[in-house]
Enzyme design. Sequence first.
Site: not given
Ligand code: TAP
Length: 498
Positions: A195, A271, A305, A402
């Site tokens: 997804k 992650e 991240c 963050e």
């Molecule tokens: P999230 O809001 O956590 O979303 C990540 C994914 O999870 C999206 O596909 C999101 O769907 C989905 N999601 C949201 N709520 C969920 C639930 N209740 N159950 C299952 N899946 C759910 O993160 P983001 O805003 O997309 O990305 C930013 C975050 O990712 C930052 O904290 C960043 O640090 C972290 N990140 C970490 C890494 C590594 S390698 N550690 C790399 C990149 C990013 P939607 O599409 O609907 O939002």
Amino acid sequence: MGIHNSDDISAAAFVIKNPTIKFTKLFINGEFVDSISGKTFETKDPRTGDVITRVAEGDKEDVDLAVKAARQSFDHGPWPRLPGSARGRIMMKFADLVEENVEELAALETLDAGKLFSVNKARDIPHAASSLRYYAGAADKIHGEVLKMSRELHGYTLQEPIGVVGQIIPWNYPSVMFFLKVSPALAAGCTMIIKPAEQTPLTALYYAHLAKLAGIPDGVLNVVTGLGSNAGAAISSHMDIDAVSFTGSTEVGRKILQAAATSNLKVVSLELGGKSPLIIFEDADVDIAADLALFGALYNKGEICVASSRVYVQEGIYDEFVKKLVKKAKAWVVGDPFDPKVQQGPQVDKMQHEKVLSYIEHGKREGATLLTGGRSLGEKGYFIEPTIFSDVNEEMLIAKDEIFGPVMALAKFKTIEEAIKRANNTRYGLAAGIVTKDLNVANTVSRSIRAGTIWINCYFAFDNDIPFGGYKMSGFGKDYGLEALHKYLQVKSVVTPL
Ligand code: TAP
């Protein structure tokens, strides 16, 4: 500083690149299909906020269908049963197809995520293909061990694919994340449902099309676009998914773990977020250190991240460093990500834009000194000035949370002990950087920081062969390297009397 080409964003981009949107439906069992409910959602261009297209909105029923296809293909299909070398050959073909379409994929990614076209084309998409090749090369080298005989027993282990895998990814690196998840899982012989984030679904659907062209059998790789609270939650709580690999925020990571615990105890790897420190010692070349700090904090508009969002500089070079840093930040070019001269595009969406600006207001209220930036840029779209705060301490929200935007928190330190203590004063542990010419200092600090990756005199130095993952609340389980294969394998012990 200033927004580049802000007046003519759409004209510049669409005339030159104009990627056609070919794939907007769910990809289940080798076919593009509408969601069962018929619902769709908008994906928007962050340069303007305009709708690019509508994409099928999968929810629980669609996830169920995708899991059924993946289960059938795992239990009875060819993929897990092929010799590793045959899986590897198909993955190599997949990688070739990604590279053949690099221009179109790079443009799609820019349109959907606001990421720099030049970087997508030269780095992200080629890197995605190289991940596929790395794990393709590993697919025929997965094997167990013959174990020592004890008493009259002979034993050996098998490394078996873990089964049906759910993969949930964020919007900041849609292509890189897609292949970091999919490549080792394919090599291991798993089948999967992935997804993508709701903000950036377009390249994932294109990759599904290329997977089919490459010869990946139906049901092996399924893409369900949709919302996290719906499709994502259905994946993490599904009773017939054997493992879930998640990249995203710490808040959602916690929900994934809870959902796994209250469903079928599926294996989870997370992650998560970070608040990575970059420590600059006074023997550093100040000019190079300022470049590295800026790059670490602003690359990919700070939506990364491992961004070096906390920068600690030793007092002997602090004033000179600040002068150079601010000058460089003012020259950093923000604007249309299709323009090769631009260094920073728009934040991914309105919500992220507002979130970053609200952290900037917090920083001002908390008493940090705003050295440069701090404002939104342009009449439309989600652009933000590169922003640097000094006099930041770890009690301030801008040093704790963050932000995921182009905001740096700068602080001065005296001793190595102080630097280590402050760098570790965070709930996260994803990465850290050290700038020094002194090997003893580099060794001491790298062993003392509780983070999964330490970069010495470099930053963002990723490689397919170097495991990457967090300590503390940045999660557990590794992407990259042969380590990542272990997320998708399980060990079976076979014992027989001699
Ligand atoms: P999230 O809001 O956590 O979303 C990540 C994914 O999870 C999206 O596909 C999101 O769907 C989905 N999601 C949201 N709520 C969920 C639930 N209740 N159950 C299952 N899946 C759910 O993160 P983001 O805003 O997309 O990305 C930013 C975050 O990712 C930052 O904290 C960043 O640090 C972290 N990140 C970490 C890494 C590594 S390698 N550690 C790399 C990149 C990013 P939607 O599409 O609907 O939002």
